[in-house]
Design a protein around this motif. Structure first.
Motif, PDB file in Angstrom:
ATOM      1  N   ALA A 146       0.639 -27.309 -46.830  1.00 34.95           N
ATOM      2  CA  ALA A 146      -0.571 -26.542 -46.519  1.00 34.95           C
ATOM      3  C   ALA A 146      -1.712 -26.906 -47.462  1.00 34.95           C
ATOM      4  CB  ALA A 146      -0.271 -25.050 -46.583  1.00 34.95           C
ATOM      5  N   ALA A 147      -1.372 -27.128 -48.736  1.00 32.97           N
ATOM      6  CA  ALA A 147      -2.407 -27.501 -49.711  1.00 32.97           C
ATOM      7  C   ALA A 147      -2.999 -28.862 -49.375  1.00 32.97           C
ATOM      8  CB  ALA A 147      -1.811 -27.504 -51.114  1.00 32.97           C
ATOM      9  N   MET A 148      -2.147 -29.807 -48.968  1.00 36.00           N
ATOM     10  CA  MET A 148      -2.654 -31.112 -48.545  1.00 36.00           C
ATOM     11  C   MET A 148      -3.617 -30.963 -47.380  1.00 36.00           C
ATOM     12  SD  MET A 148      -0.610 -34.343 -46.829  1.00 36.00           S
ATOM     13  CE  MET A 148      -0.224 -33.309 -45.396  1.00 36.00           C
ATOM     14  N   ALA A 149      -3.259 -30.130 -46.410  1.00 41.13           N
ATOM     15  CA  ALA A 149      -4.114 -29.935 -45.240  1.00 41.13           C
ATOM     16  C   ALA A 149      -5.458 -29.338 -45.626  1.00 41.13           C
ATOM     17  CB  ALA A 149      -3.401 -29.032 -44.231  1.00 41.13           C
ATOM     18  N   ARG A 150      -5.459 -28.448 -46.613  1.00 39.50           N
ATOM     19  CA  ARG A 150      -6.719 -27.792 -47.017  1.00 39.50           C
ATOM     20  C   ARG A 150      -7.677 -28.756 -47.707  1.00 39.50           C
ATOM     21  NH1 ARG A 150      -3.111 -23.432 -48.371  1.00 39.50           N
ATOM     22  NH2 ARG A 150      -3.088 -24.104 -50.560  1.00 39.50           N
ATOM     23  N   THR A 151      -7.168 -29.864 -48.219  1.00 37.93           N
ATOM     24  CA  THR A 151      -8.031 -30.818 -48.922  1.00 37.93           C
ATOM     25  C   THR A 151      -8.666 -31.846 -47.991  1.00 37.93           C
ATOM     26  OG1 THR A 151      -6.238 -32.401 -49.356  1.00 37.93           O
ATOM     27  CG2 THR A 151      -6.547 -30.613 -50.957  1.00 37.93           C
ATOM     28  N   LEU A 152      -8.335 -31.827 -46.718  1.00 38.92           N
ATOM     29  CA  LEU A 152      -8.857 -32.829 -45.792  1.00 38.92           C
ATOM     30  C   LEU A 152     -10.347 -32.626 -45.541  1.00 38.92           C
ATOM     31  CD1 LEU A 152      -5.985 -32.774 -43.141  1.00 38.92           C
ATOM     32  CD2 LEU A 152      -6.385 -34.522 -44.883  1.00 38.92           C
ATOM     33  N   PRO A 153     -11.102 -33.706 -45.407  1.00 35.35           N
ATOM     34  CA  PRO A 153     -12.526 -33.582 -45.109  1.00 35.35           C
ATOM     35  C   PRO A 153     -12.733 -33.046 -43.694  1.00 35.35           C
ATOM     36  CG  PRO A 153     -11.845 -35.875 -44.999  1.00 35.35           C
ATOM     37  CD  PRO A 153     -10.681 -35.114 -45.546  1.00 35.35           C
ATOM     38  N   THR A 154     -13.697 -32.174 -43.530  1.00 30.75           N
ATOM     39  CA  THR A 154     -13.954 -31.566 -42.225  1.00 30.75           C
ATOM     40  C   THR A 154     -15.339 -31.906 -41.683  1.00 30.75           C
ATOM     41  OG1 THR A 154     -14.760 -29.543 -43.300  1.00 30.75           O
ATOM     42  CG2 THR A 154     -12.413 -29.636 -42.724  1.00 30.75           C
TER      43      THR A 154
ATOM     44  N   GLN B 263       6.783 -35.082 -38.390  1.00 35.52           N
ATOM     45  CA  GLN B 263       6.978 -33.638 -38.549  1.00 35.52           C
ATOM     46  C   GLN B 263       6.088 -33.072 -39.651  1.00 35.52           C
ATOM     47  OE1 GLN B 263      11.316 -32.747 -36.649  1.00 35.52           O
ATOM     48  NE2 GLN B 263      11.325 -33.247 -38.817  1.00 35.52           N
ATOM     49  N   ILE B 264       5.806 -33.849 -40.688  1.00 33.92           N
ATOM     50  CA  ILE B 264       4.861 -33.391 -41.711  1.00 33.92           C
ATOM     51  C   ILE B 264       3.458 -33.291 -41.113  1.00 33.92           C
ATOM     52  CG2 ILE B 264       3.751 -33.997 -43.897  1.00 33.92           C
ATOM     53  CD1 ILE B 264       6.453 -35.361 -44.651  1.00 33.92           C
ATOM     54  N   PHE B 265       3.065 -34.284 -40.332  1.00 37.14           N
ATOM     55  CA  PHE B 265       1.768 -34.241 -39.645  1.00 37.14           C
ATOM     56  C   PHE B 265       1.679 -32.992 -38.770  1.00 37.14           C
ATOM     57  CE2 PHE B 265      -0.913 -34.918 -35.993  1.00 37.14           C
ATOM     58  CZ  PHE B 265      -2.022 -35.623 -36.466  1.00 37.14           C
ATOM     59  N   ILE B 266       2.721 -32.718 -38.012  1.00 41.01           N
ATOM     60  CA  ILE B 266       2.751 -31.563 -37.119  1.00 41.01           C
ATOM     61  C   ILE B 266       2.623 -30.265 -37.909  1.00 41.01           C
ATOM     62  CG2 ILE B 266       4.271 -30.252 -35.582  1.00 41.01           C
ATOM     63  CD1 ILE B 266       5.372 -33.076 -34.707  1.00 41.01           C
ATOM     64  N   ALA B 267       3.407 -30.150 -38.985  1.00 38.79           N
ATOM     65  CA  ALA B 267       3.369 -28.935 -39.803  1.00 38.79           C
ATOM     66  C   ALA B 267       1.977 -28.700 -40.367  1.00 38.79           C
ATOM     67  CB  ALA B 267       4.389 -29.043 -40.934  1.00 38.79           C
ATOM     68  N   ALA B 268       1.342 -29.763 -40.874  1.00 37.28           N
ATOM     69  CA  ALA B 268       0.011 -29.630 -41.464  1.00 37.28           C
ATOM     70  C   ALA B 268      -1.034 -29.304 -40.409  1.00 37.28           C
ATOM     71  CB  ALA B 268      -0.358 -30.917 -42.203  1.00 37.28           C
ATOM     72  N   ALA B 269      -0.962 -29.967 -39.257  1.00 33.55           N
ATOM     73  CA  ALA B 269      -1.938 -29.716 -38.190  1.00 33.55           C
ATOM     74  C   ALA B 269      -1.882 -28.265 -37.739  1.00 33.55           C
ATOM     75  CB  ALA B 269      -1.681 -30.655 -37.014  1.00 33.55           C
ATOM     76  N   ARG B 270      -0.696 -27.721 -37.636  1.00 32.90           N
ATOM     77  CA  ARG B 270      -0.568 -26.329 -37.187  1.00 32.90           C
ATOM     78  C   ARG B 270      -1.163 -25.352 -38.203  1.00 32.90           C
ATOM     79  NH1 ARG B 270       5.700 -26.960 -35.021  1.00 32.90           N
ATOM     80  NH2 ARG B 270       5.187 -28.066 -33.073  1.00 32.90           N
ATOM     81  N   THR B 271      -1.086 -25.676 -39.484  1.00 32.46           N
ATOM     82  CA  THR B 271      -1.706 -24.788 -40.473  1.00 32.46           C
ATOM     83  C   THR B 271      -3.217 -24.773 -40.321  1.00 32.46           C
ATOM     84  OG1 THR B 271      -1.998 -26.458 -42.223  1.00 32.46           O
ATOM     85  CG2 THR B 271       0.127 -25.335 -42.122  1.00 32.46           C
ATOM     86  N   LEU B 272      -3.768 -25.833 -39.713  1.00 30.93           N
ATOM     87  CA  LEU B 272      -5.209 -25.919 -39.475  1.00 30.93           C
ATOM     88  C   LEU B 272      -5.605 -25.332 -38.123  1.00 30.93           C
ATOM     89  CD1 LEU B 272      -5.655 -29.575 -40.763  1.00 30.93           C
ATOM     90  CD2 LEU B 272      -6.325 -27.478 -41.965  1.00 30.93           C
TER      91      LEU B 272
END
Length: 290
Positions: free
Chosen positions: A115-123, A171-180
């Protein structure tokens, strides 16, 4: 591009079975990126015709045998024409609302680190650019390394390990995308890499949903969106849900599994030869055994 595939899986049983039941997701369907020209699935040399569309808009069948077996040989083979749509699969057939693919499973439950990795992505570039950044971030964080994970390894465990294979990356991509808040799912299929006849296992990647574009295929392991070299078979909430073969067996002793996938670019005239072979089959198809 026309791809010819032969996928063989042999289950050998140490002692004769009492009962075997298998769910098979081994038949591709037409999508904007692929057209099925010829396909068949054989179980112990009998053609299986009991495939029906499921709620995802994909084909599956149940094969059951109540007679004693020492082995079960499953062969899926055929010819499919593919095209490069830069990963955009579009609005595929199916009765499931895309929001269903926001559901967590044991294999895709995000850890705090994911989740922390996903939060650092540029938007700033919009949701599509963010998903491209996510795909790159996954493989940057998790080195491709065979043999360190299994089919039972969760996204959280693979991320903590920092190594894994295509299933783990997807599966990591999927998990992170869903948190977004982005619906995402696992896809199983085949990948042609290199030139000429090649030997592969099945491949796994991810699809994410954006309302304007529909489903978009991402392969973090290879740092690309899916191309004409990818042949899509089945999807699901995780790798287990999208597995081409799942089953249960009543047997005492060990079970040995030998899988072999061969995929190549079809030669000129292959389509006509495949259709002739299909028309010349003299053995009538049967729905299964037992």
């Amino acid at each position: 591009m026309k791809l010819i595939v032969r996928h063989q899986t042999i289950y050998s049983y140490a002692t004769a079975t009492g009962r075997v039941a298998m769910r098979l997701k081994l038949t591709p369907v037409d999508t904007p990126a692929q057209r099925v020209l010829d396909w068949q699935v054989l179980v112990n040399d009998d053609r299986l015709t009991g495939f029906r569309p499921n709620s995802y808009g994909e084909m599956e069948a149940i094969w059951v045998c109540h007679s004693p077996l020492t082995h079960a040989a499953i062969v899926a083979e055929g010819l499919v024409e593919t095209q490069d749509r830069h990963g955009v699969m579009g609005h595929l057939n199916g009765r499931v609302d895309p929001r269903y693919f926001l559901r967590e499973t044991r294999l895709t439950r995000p850890s705090e680190a994911i989740a922390a990795m996903a939060r650092t992505l540029p938007t700033g570039g919009g949701p599509l650019a963010m998903l491209h950044a996510l795909s790159a971030a996954v493989v940057d964080a998790v080195q491709y390394r065979a043999g360190v994970t299994t089919s039972d390894t969760s996204a959280a465990d693979a991320f903590a390990l920092g190594a894994g294979v295509c299933q783990d990356h997807a599966q990591i991509f999927i998990a992170a995308a869903r948190t977004l808040g982005v619906p995402a799912r696992y896809v199983s299929g085949y990948l042609l890499s290199g030139d000429g006849d090649t030997l592969h296992e099945t491949h796994g990647w991810a699809e994410a949903w954006l309302p304007d574009l529909g489903w978009i295929g991402f392969d973090p392991s290879n740092r690309v969106c899916v191309t004409e070299r990818y042949l899509r078979i089945a999807s699901g909430l995780d790798a287990d849900d999208a597995a081409p073969i799942r089953g249960s067996v009543t047997v005492a002793g060990d079970i040995c599994i030998d899988a072999d996938v061969r995929i190549a670019q079809a030669e000129e005239g292959m389509e006509q030869r495949q259709l002739q072979r299909q028309q010349q089959q003299s053995t009538p198809p049967i729905p299964g055994a037992g």
